[in-house]
Scaffold this active site. Structure first.
Site, PDB file in Angstrom:
ATOM      1  N   HIS A 180     -54.050  12.532  -8.845  1.00  0.00           N
ATOM      2  CA  HIS A 180     -53.497  11.200  -8.601  1.00  0.00           C
ATOM      3  C   HIS A 180     -54.618  10.217  -8.252  1.00  0.00           C
ATOM      4  CE1 HIS A 180     -49.665  13.289  -8.502  1.00  0.00           C
ATOM      5  NE2 HIS A 180     -49.005  12.162  -8.296  1.00  0.00           N
ATOM      6  N   ASP A 190      -6.037  -6.614  -6.057  1.00  0.00           N
ATOM      7  CA  ASP A 190      -5.614  -5.501  -6.919  1.00  0.00           C
ATOM      8  C   ASP A 190      -5.533  -5.944  -8.379  1.00  0.00           C
ATOM      9  OD1 ASP A 190      -5.379  -3.762  -4.809  1.00  0.00           O
ATOM     10  OD2 ASP A 190      -3.225  -4.072  -4.544  1.00  0.00           O
ATOM     11  N   GLN A 224       0.828  -1.196   0.000  1.00  0.00           N
ATOM     12  CA  GLN A 224       0.000   0.000   0.000  1.00  0.00           C
ATOM     13  C   GLN A 224       0.869   1.254   0.000  1.00  0.00           C
ATOM     14  OE1 GLN A 224      -3.355  -0.019  -0.342  1.00  0.00           O
ATOM     15  NE2 GLN A 224      -2.885   2.085  -0.792  1.00  0.00           N
ATOM     16  N   GLU A 258     -10.553   1.349   2.899  1.00  0.00           N
ATOM     17  CA  GLU A 258     -10.702   0.926   1.501  1.00  0.00           C
ATOM     18  C   GLU A 258     -10.375  -0.579   1.386  1.00  0.00           C
ATOM     19  OE1 GLU A 258      -7.727   2.515  -1.041  1.00  0.00           O
ATOM     20  OE2 GLU A 258      -8.774   1.967  -2.903  1.00  0.00           O
ATOM     21  N   HIS A 259      -9.206  -0.963   1.842  1.00  0.00           N
ATOM     22  CA  HIS A 259      -8.810  -2.370   1.887  1.00  0.00           C
ATOM     23  C   HIS A 259      -8.667  -2.775   3.346  1.00  0.00           C
ATOM     24  CE1 HIS A 259      -6.898  -0.677  -1.816  1.00  0.00           C
ATOM     25  NE2 HIS A 259      -7.422  -1.760  -2.373  1.00  0.00           N
ATOM     26  N   HIS A 295       2.264   2.975  -3.199  1.00  0.00           N
ATOM     27  CA  HIS A 295       1.391   3.683  -4.147  1.00  0.00           C
ATOM     28  C   HIS A 295       1.735   5.165  -4.241  1.00  0.00           C
ATOM     29  CE1 HIS A 295      -1.429   0.961  -5.917  1.00  0.00           C
ATOM     30  NE2 HIS A 295      -1.715   0.398  -4.761  1.00  0.00           N
TER      31      HIS A 295
END
Lengths: 420, 420
Positions: free
Chosen positions: B411, B352, B251, B318-319, B254
């Site tokens: 209606h 991934d 991670q 996220e992960h 990145h």
């Protein structure tokens, strides 16, 4: 009063599908100030803004359980029964949308699946104004309950008993006496009384809409972008002009900006529908609003059902009524719409209230990319995966080759260290 | 280099879960100008903006089929095989997400259901930069194909052969040689060469992100709000420190803004993981980036797995890697996460690239309200209903009572005229 368009060419479709321009960002300064006040002064800002904008005095921001109970009990008994019936249908249809378990072994020892979890905290906005939208309480709070959202906060300046009856029935956890952009700010930021929520749902006027967009930019999710409500009716020679007229009018009475479109292969049907509208309109209590909406309506004659399909897919109506022979087969060609009503005995108002489908739908052509509110709207789908040592040994080379080609060596290492 | 937090109290969780502040609207003037140029000058604006911002000369905006074929064929054969394998897995997992038919007769003669249709036109953005993200082509173009999106437009300034190989494999319909905010503007507005799309997907730098938010305000849907990528690992005493270290580093590589968190009930595991990180880090080509990310990392010791669950649900990673005993049972308590990786042999890099799950996931706590990209992201769910005359007769009173209580007489009339 009606715009009639006969046999348009493909080149005219874009103009026919044009909606009124939405105001963008004109209210930003005002909304930003409301958010600033709510952020800095919390509940006190809600009291002050309610006094300023709504000329209402509030002390406690939240209703007590006893107040909710008391208001709910004032709901007319026949209306309670109607709401109970609608509740059961909406519940049944949305419960049927639960994620079907989809655990799959993609490769030996590589198992992937999804699970859906409710959004922990959601906010629902129900406007005040001329129509007390207790039906919208059902449409939003029922899927929230099925999704098992833990906190469901309903903000409304309205006080119609049925709103409280519906909220109680649906297990809404908190009700706040606030409205307008300050209600949206409270849901987005949180105050002493109002919990900060992760997603905000519900209709509103231009201030509420602008506040939802503003909240969205701050990181709060919203149901969908808003625009004026609309209906498109496709009618062939088998349609009933009186029924079509009643559907067009039920859309038109929502407001002067409502969008009403009739597309037909039959000039006879178009003419008779216009005659019927005039007859039925005369009797309506909301005649003035409906008349204004009809001034923007379009009655379009097309050569073939294929042309109608093209035009309908380009228009992407919020509500689409198919009053035609074999409506279900016809619906197979519709790629863009919020909700589709099939045949002569399926008026839009069935879906607005009680058949079970949701009435919070994408307007303004957004049906090209957005779904209406459904159970998904109140959940997140989380993916899961479980890989065995043998599974990773099989999959490993693929991961390593791809990671190294993307120059992400540590990604490759995370596999190598496990299988070497 | 590592922030260690031992036995935080519930009151500390908010601070632990804080992400770096995202810039809001600072680029608006620049983005607005790019959109204005693309709107007024179309392809010519794309040429000029590409020359100005990227120092690249382009004549044709789109790649020809022959150019795509030629570039794709330059992909290394082993990498082709890896991409083919990943394709098959991602396809299988996303195809399993197709809407299960859910036609239900809510009341006798009242039948409701949903259908899913692909979004007709979607855009995919693949950035240039240090890592050629052909894996992201797979993650976005495969579900687009399964959804039967009719036009899939991929914009990228990158020229790595594998991007073209993946795009061709996935049936991308058009590829454009453009990048940055001008690519997003082209997808949102349309030009002579680039079709206007209804939804835009894909990662990018701050300009791309700001342009996607801007496009969203103009009415183009986007996949989700963006933020720096992140991983949280939960490890009990059964975890392997070397494996955890490899996941945290994958991670961290990145980018400098990547978020890396370890939560553990074992001080021994935390210490050994830190030692392992130092060893593995030394060997990494992207060591400098990873080191910067690790400077913001947090290593948190908790008393119990119950505390870990609370903190993980508040963080909404996220992960999320669960390196613990009976990880699948533990995952049942996780309400907020993008994607969950179970056990010691399920590294994030599997998801991934190649296990089948999607890697486009909600960052920045957005997992509290948003799902990662899945088949739904490329479809709209349209509701349909078909009511018989008898069905409407049964349901009619409920609709009429509710419509009249909401003061919407037209209606009610739409039902009355059909059943009286």
């Amino acid at each position: 009063m009606f715009t009639q368009i006969n046999y348009p060419s493909r080149l005219d479709y874009a103009a026919i599908c044009q909606r009124p321009a939405l105001e963008q960002g004109q209210l930003d300064a005002l909304i930003s100030d409301v958010f600033r006040q709510v952020r800095s002064k919390g509940d006190q800002a809600l009291r002050e803004l309610t006094a300023t904008y709504e000329k209402r005095e509030i002390t406690d921001i939240l209703y007590t359980a006893a107040e909710i109970e008391d208001l709910a009990s004032k709901t007319d008994i026949a209306l309670q029964k109607a709401i109970d019936h609608a509740y059961a249908n909406i519940y049944a249809f949305h419960a049927a949308q639960k994620l079907v378990p989809n655990k799959i072994e993609v490769n030996p020892g590589v198992v992937c699946w999804q699970k859906a979890t409710g959004i922990d905290k959601v906010g629902i906005y129900i406007p005040g104004g001329t129509a007390p939208l207790f039906s919208t309480v059902l449409m939003l709070a029922i899927p929230a309950r099925i999704a098992e959202c833990q906190e469901v906060v309903l903000c409304t300046p309205a006080t119609h008993p049925a709103i409280f009856y519906a909220a109680k029935l649906c297990g809404v956890t908190k009700m706040a006496k606030i409205g307008g952009s300050q209600a949206i700010a409270a849901l987005s930021l949180g105050t002493e009384s109002v919990p900060k929520v992760y997603k905000i749902f519900g209709p509103g006027n231009q201030y509420v809409t602008a506040a939802k967009m503003y909240a969205n930019r701050l990181g709060t999710a919203i149901d969908m972008p808003a625009g004026p409500s609309e209906v498109a009716v496709y009618a062939d020679h088998t349609a009933n002009p009186a029924y079509i007229a009643s559907d067009l009018l039920s859309q038109a009475e929502h407001g002067a900006d409502s969008q009403v479109i009739l597309i037909s292969t039959s000039s006879d049907i178009v003419e008779k529908t216009i005659t019927e509208i005039k007859i039925q309109l005369a009797e309506l209590p909301r005649k003035d609003l409906a008349e204004k909406a009809l001034a923007n309506s379009k009655f379009i004659l097309v050569n073939t059902s294929a042309e109608a399909i093209d035009l309908l897919n380009e228009y992407a109506a919020e509500h689409l009524i198919l009053a035609c022979d074999d409506a279900e087969e016809f619906s197979g060609y519709i790629r863009n719409a919020g909700s589709i009503f099939l045949g002569n005995y399926t008026p839009e108002s069935a879906g607005d209230y009680a058949s079970g489908t949701n009435h919070t739908l994408p307007t303004n052509g957004f049906a090209r990319a957005y779904s209406g509110v459904n159970l998904d709207s109140f959940t997140k789908k989380i993916t899961l995966q479980s890989i065995s040592k043998q599974g990773l040994e099989q999959l490993g080379k693929t991961i390593i080759d791809m990671a190294e080609a993307e120059s992400l060596q540590a990604h490759a290492n995370a596999v190598k260290i496990r299988i070497n």
